[in-house]
Scaffold this active site. Structure first.
Site, mmCIF file in Angstrom:
data_model
loop_
_atom_site.group_PDB
_atom_site.id
_atom_site.type_symbol
_atom_site.label_atom_id
_atom_site.label_comp_id
_atom_site.label_asym_id
_atom_site.label_seq_id
_atom_site.Cartn_x
_atom_site.Cartn_y
_atom_site.Cartn_z
ATOM 1 N N ASN A 208 0.856 -1.198 0.000
ATOM 2 C CA ASN A 208 0.000 0.000 0.000
ATOM 3 C C ASN A 208 0.886 1.240 0.000
ATOM 4 O O ASN A 208 2.106 1.139 -0.005
ATOM 5 C CB ASN A 208 -0.967 -0.024 1.187
ATOM 6 C CG ASN A 208 -0.231 -0.074 2.508
ATOM 7 O OD1 ASN A 208 0.500 0.846 2.850
ATOM 8 N ND2 ASN A 208 -0.395 -1.165 3.239
ATOM 9 N N LYS A 286 8.548 -18.215 -9.172
ATOM 10 C CA LYS A 286 7.933 -17.103 -9.901
ATOM 11 C C LYS A 286 6.781 -17.619 -10.770
ATOM 12 O O LYS A 286 6.951 -18.607 -11.491
ATOM 13 C CB LYS A 286 8.981 -16.410 -10.772
ATOM 14 C CG LYS A 286 8.460 -15.135 -11.392
ATOM 15 C CD LYS A 286 9.481 -14.437 -12.256
ATOM 16 C CE LYS A 286 8.806 -13.285 -12.981
ATOM 17 N NZ LYS A 286 9.581 -12.854 -14.124
ATOM 18 N N PRO A 304 -3.994 -11.478 10.732
ATOM 19 C CA PRO A 304 -4.387 -11.204 12.118
ATOM 20 C C PRO A 304 -4.540 -9.702 12.321
ATOM 21 O O PRO A 304 -3.778 -8.921 11.747
ATOM 22 C CB PRO A 304 -3.200 -11.741 12.935
ATOM 23 C CG PRO A 304 -2.060 -11.814 11.971
ATOM 24 C CD PRO A 304 -2.650 -12.043 10.620
ATOM 25 N N ASP A 305 -5.531 -9.286 13.106
ATOM 26 C CA ASP A 305 -5.688 -7.855 13.409
ATOM 27 C C ASP A 305 -4.859 -7.552 14.659
ATOM 28 O O ASP A 305 -5.252 -7.892 15.782
ATOM 29 C CB ASP A 305 -7.167 -7.512 13.613
ATOM 30 C CG ASP A 305 -7.376 -6.011 13.677
ATOM 31 O OD1 ASP A 305 -6.553 -5.313 14.323
ATOM 32 O OD2 ASP A 305 -8.342 -5.513 13.077
ATOM 33 N N ILE A 306 -3.711 -6.920 14.450
ATOM 34 C CA ILE A 306 -2.750 -6.724 15.550
ATOM 35 C C ILE A 306 -3.319 -5.767 16.595
ATOM 36 O O ILE A 306 -3.260 -6.019 17.797
ATOM 37 C CB ILE A 306 -1.405 -6.187 14.996
ATOM 38 C CG1 ILE A 306 -0.980 -7.027 13.771
ATOM 39 C CG2 ILE A 306 -0.323 -6.230 16.066
ATOM 40 C CD1 ILE A 306 0.164 -6.441 12.991
ATOM 41 N N PHE A 324 -5.063 3.853 14.304
ATOM 42 C CA PHE A 324 -5.342 4.818 13.247
ATOM 43 C C PHE A 324 -6.515 4.279 12.435
ATOM 44 O O PHE A 324 -6.759 3.072 12.431
ATOM 45 C CB PHE A 324 -4.124 5.007 12.331
ATOM 46 C CG PHE A 324 -3.186 6.075 12.815
ATOM 47 C CD1 PHE A 324 -2.366 5.844 13.902
ATOM 48 C CD2 PHE A 324 -3.132 7.315 12.183
ATOM 49 C CE1 PHE A 324 -1.504 6.832 14.365
ATOM 50 C CE2 PHE A 324 -2.279 8.311 12.640
ATOM 51 C CZ PHE A 324 -1.466 8.075 13.729
HETATM 52 N N1 CTP Z 1 -4.449 -2.807 11.965
HETATM 53 C C1 CTP Z 1 -3.723 -3.836 12.565
HETATM 54 N N2 CTP Z 1 -3.722 -5.076 11.985
HETATM 55 C C2 CTP Z 1 -4.433 -5.313 10.862
HETATM 56 C C3 CTP Z 1 -5.183 -4.258 10.258
HETATM 57 C C4 CTP Z 1 -5.153 -3.015 10.834
HETATM 58 O O1 CTP Z 1 -3.079 -3.626 13.582
HETATM 59 N N3 CTP Z 1 -4.410 -6.506 10.329
HETATM 60 C C5 CTP Z 1 -4.481 -1.498 12.629
HETATM 61 C C6 CTP Z 1 -3.806 -0.381 11.872
HETATM 62 O O2 CTP Z 1 -2.451 -0.257 12.257
HETATM 63 C C7 CTP Z 1 -4.632 0.819 12.312
HETATM 64 C C8 CTP Z 1 -6.010 0.251 12.559
HETATM 65 O O3 CTP Z 1 -5.817 -1.149 12.716
HETATM 66 O O4 CTP Z 1 -4.185 1.319 13.544
HETATM 67 C C9 CTP Z 1 -7.034 0.490 11.520
HETATM 68 O O5 CTP Z 1 -6.628 0.140 10.256
HETATM 69 P P1 CTP Z 1 -7.604 0.293 8.990
HETATM 70 O O6 CTP Z 1 -6.906 -0.249 7.818
HETATM 71 O O7 CTP Z 1 -8.138 1.682 8.913
HETATM 72 O O8 CTP Z 1 -8.814 -0.586 9.424
HETATM 73 P P2 CTP Z 1 -9.200 -2.036 9.081
HETATM 74 O O9 CTP Z 1 -9.233 -2.843 10.327
HETATM 75 O O10 CTP Z 1 -8.321 -2.554 7.998
HETATM 76 O O11 CTP Z 1 -10.698 -1.858 8.589
HETATM 77 P P3 CTP Z 1 -11.253 -1.474 7.128
HETATM 78 O O12 CTP Z 1 -10.251 -1.944 6.125
HETATM 79 O O13 CTP Z 1 -12.528 -2.195 7.078
HETATM 80 O O14 CTP Z 1 -11.452 0.001 7.139
#
Ligand code: CTP
Length: 398
Positions: A208, A286, A304-306, A324
């Protein structure tokens, strides 16, 4: 934050003087005592009555005023101050300071001071870029003066460029920054930063636009206040913050593991733009195209959502967890829901769909969402956002 601090505020004669009224209000709100001084040019832009009403103190203007001097001599004014702030710092005031002139109350106080000084310059772009101004700014920096701004943007004169006075909230953050040394001493704070790269095959990956600048500036602002910083960063372009414990990772899974390994923390700031998905079966060879061969299909699985994992820890949760939210629509509503869903204490929401680029750009405009509601911050440099956030963190951990 500034409770009991005495700020000697010197208001120069520029159109930006009107913004100083807001600065005085913010200083009052944060507990500072403001002692205002105006140059005669400043009186052409805002009235001493407005300034003194907001400051709750009389304004000093003329150098030779029997009544004022009988009450408190002008030298005493600087002795009682904790910090001298010049806003707007005009080209003329800075020239006087750089050359040691003392022909009115403001310039006399500046040369007689024995306290640190913070300047918020404001002038037309050509005046700011003029060789004489540049020389004066260099001299003042060498003399130990601190600066906030100027910002780049549209000016009252219709021209565009550097010269606009920093926003009052940014000046307030810089003032707080003058009193912050050691306010996070002994605190261990984690910052995640940058993008993650999710491999498709050995040469391709999903990424990204995050540059990692906001995360790096947050780490620097925390370090400046004495915090011990664990900086977990994806492959970001931004320079790494000096003095932090830097852990370089590539994927979201690596980042999650590094965060788990970071140990006990007082606070954690999740500024990384973590990829939500990774390729289920990344190829270790590749992927090749060949005539008649079907296009590759990428199956994605969720990372995983950290932030959510740390926020919802049953034991060992940091006292303050900050996320954020990068949003393109309904910024405040979406980020408010996200804060609840993930279980963090604060969310800094930003609109990444606007015309002014946030991801990869130097500036940011955030809304701080907490249990108490939403607080909109003005456009500021990412460094200023970081300083304002570090100030809030010190307050919360105090
Ligand atoms: N984040 C994280 N781990 C992930 C995804 C997101 O720790 N796998 C944290 C980011 O560092 C940020 C927050 O979650 O602090 C929100 O990230 P954002 O991309 O805005 O939200 P998402 O959970 O990805 O939700 P969406 O894509 O539906 O907006």
């Amino acid at each position: 934050m500034l409770a009991g601090k005495n700020i000697l505020l010197i208001i120069g004669g520029g159109i930006a003087a009107y913004k100083v009224l807001e600065l005085i209000r913010l200083l009052g709100k944060s507990g500072a005592k403001v002692v205002p001084v105006m140059t005669s040019a400043a009186e052409e832009f805002v009235t001493p009555l407005s300034v003194s009403a907001l400051a709750g103190a009389p304004v000093r203007t003329a150098l030779f005023n029997l009544e004022d001097e009988a009450e408190m001599g002008h030298i005493q004014l600087t002795r009682e101050a904790d910090l001298v702030v010049v806003a707007p710092a005009t080209a003329d005031l800075m020239a006087k300071m750089a050359h040691g002139l003392a022909d009115d109350m403001a310039s006399t106080l500046l040369i007689a001071r024995n306290k640190p000084v913070l300047l918020a310059p404001a002038m037309n772009v050509a005046m700011w870029e003029n060789a004489a101004t540049k020389r004066n700014v260099d001299t003042l920096r060498a003399d130990g003066c601190a600066f906030v701004g100027p910002d780049e943007g549209d000016m009252a004169c219709g021209e565009v460029g550097f010269g606009r006075m920093a926003e009052p909230a940014a000046i307030l953050a810089a003032i707080e920054g003058q009193f912050t040394e050691g306010s996070l001493n002994g605190k261990r704070i984690l910052v995640t930063s940058g993008p993650t790269h999710e491999p498709i095959d050995p040469v391709r990956y999903i990424a990204n636009r995050s540059s990692g600048l906001q995360g790096a500036e947050i780490a620097r602002a925390l370090l400046a206040r004495g915090a011990q910083v664990v900086f977990v960063t994806g492959p970001a372009a931004a320079a790494r913050p000096e003095g932090a414990e830097v852990i370089e990772v590539e994927t979201a899974q690596d980042m999650a593991a590094a965060v788990e390994a970071a140990g006990a923390l007082d606070a954690a700031v999740f500024a990384a733009a973590v990829a939500d998905w990774r390729v289920a079966q990344a190829s270790n060879r590749k992927l090749k195209k060949a005539a008649g061969k079907a296009l590759p299909k990428l199956e994605l699985v969720e990372n995983p959502d950290i932030l959510a994992t740390v926020s919802q820890r049953k034991t060992g949760r940091p006292r303050l967890v900050i996320g954020f939210a990068a949003e393109t629509d309904d910024v405040v509503a979406n980020a408010t829901a996200k804060r609840k869903r993930k279980g963090c204490d604060w969310i800094l929401a930003n609109d990444v769909g606007g015309t002014r680029p946030v991801m990869g750009g130097p500036d940011n405009q955030v809304v701080l969402i907490s249990e108490d509601g939403a607080e909109t911050w003005p456009w500021m440099s990412k460094k200023q956002v970081a300083e304002a956030l570090a100030a809030k963190i010190s307050e919360a951990l105090a």
